[in-house]
Design an enzyme around this catalytic site. Structure first.
Site, PDB file in Angstrom:
ATOM      1  N   CYS A 105      23.323  47.891  69.318  1.00 32.44           N
ATOM      2  CA  CYS A 105      21.687  47.320  69.143  1.00 32.44           C
ATOM      3  C   CYS A 105      20.978  48.175  69.977  1.00 32.44           C
ATOM      4  O   CYS A 105      21.254  48.293  71.196  1.00 32.44           O
ATOM      5  CB  CYS A 105      21.618  45.978  69.208  1.00 32.44           C
ATOM      6  N   HIS A 147      22.599  43.123  59.929  1.00 34.44           N
ATOM      7  CA  HIS A 147      22.187  43.282  61.353  1.00 34.44           C
ATOM      8  C   HIS A 147      20.632  43.398  61.646  1.00 34.44           C
ATOM      9  O   HIS A 147      20.219  42.378  62.197  1.00 34.44           O
ATOM     10  CB  HIS A 147      22.837  44.425  61.790  1.00 34.44           C
ATOM     11  N   GLU A 148      19.798  43.888  60.784  1.00 32.73           N
ATOM     12  CA  GLU A 148      18.482  43.979  60.975  1.00 32.73           C
ATOM     13  C   GLU A 148      18.020  42.726  60.586  1.00 32.73           C
ATOM     14  O   GLU A 148      16.707  42.206  60.984  1.00 32.73           O
ATOM     15  CB  GLU A 148      17.647  45.180  60.152  1.00 32.73           C
ATOM     16  N   HIS A 151      17.634  40.131  62.809  1.00 33.11           N
ATOM     17  CA  HIS A 151      16.406  40.175  63.885  1.00 33.11           C
ATOM     18  C   HIS A 151      15.457  39.671  63.438  1.00 33.11           C
ATOM     19  O   HIS A 151      14.690  38.962  64.190  1.00 33.11           O
ATOM     20  CB  HIS A 151      16.260  41.687  64.197  1.00 33.11           C
TER      21      HIS A 151
END
EC number: 3.5.1.88
Length: 196
Positions: A105, A147-148, A151
């Site tokens: 990341c 993954h994004e 966030h």
């Protein structure tokens, strides 16, 4: 404009993000700056909280995977053109047997760990023109999106590690938050003694 990437430990990475509308101020410039920042840092995805914006927005450009020899020719071809903006995204379904992949990341430099995720997702989102989409993605693209997406939900990939792994990287994470790390891209460290 290249923006500083927010480092591990900053509260913005844990904040609940807000839905945005067509009249969000300077959205075109925000997207342009995010892509420029992501490319400068050699990333394949970037979420708005990582550039200090607590909004439901992330970008993905999977083209660096197009030359990955572990992928089929069909996957490489798909990845060679996969560049998208996701606004107000919501993953509505994840399915399949979890598989491990080594993730990193931009907000947590020099930390890479195997993370288990399901291989298939269905996601609803709006693009940069606020056109609604509902799509299914699999494999590496699903992984990048997950993954994004995490966030904008205030989740980091390190949250998905075992207690043992978390203990093993604890001092590294502390050093990152203090700015005791060298990166070749701009960062903002929440606990740095002096601002860089």
């Amino acid at each position: 404009m290249i923006l500083p990437i927010i480092a591990y430990g900053d509260p913005v990475l844990r904040k609940e993000t807000e839905i945005i509308t067509k009249d969000h101020p300077n959205l075109e410039a925000v997207l342009e700056n995010m892509f420029e920042t992501m490319y400068e840092a050699r990333g394949i995805g970037l979420a708005a909280p990582q550039v200090n914006l607590p909004i439901r927005l992330f970008i993905v450009d999977a083209t660096p995977f197009e030359d990955d020899e572990d992928l089929s020719e069909e996957e490489q071809k798909f990845l060679s053109t996969f560049k998208k903006v996701f606004i107000n995204a919501r993953i509505v379904k994840e399915s399949g047997d979890e598989w491990a992949f080594n993730e990193g990341c931009l907000s947590i430099p020099d930390v890479r760990e195997d993370v288990f995720r399901q291989p298939d997702i269905v996601i609803e989102y709006e693009d940069e023109n606020f056109k609604k989409h509902k799509e299914t993605f699999s494999g590496i693209v699903a992984r990048i999106i997950q993954h994004e997406y995490d966030h904008i939900e205030g989740i980091l990939f390190t949250d998905k590690l075992s207690s043992l792994k978390k203990r093993l990287i604890k001092s590294k994470l502390t050093n990152i938050s203090k700015g005791n790390i060298s990166t070749d891209y701009r960062m903002k460290f929440p606990n740095a003694k002096k601002k860089r």
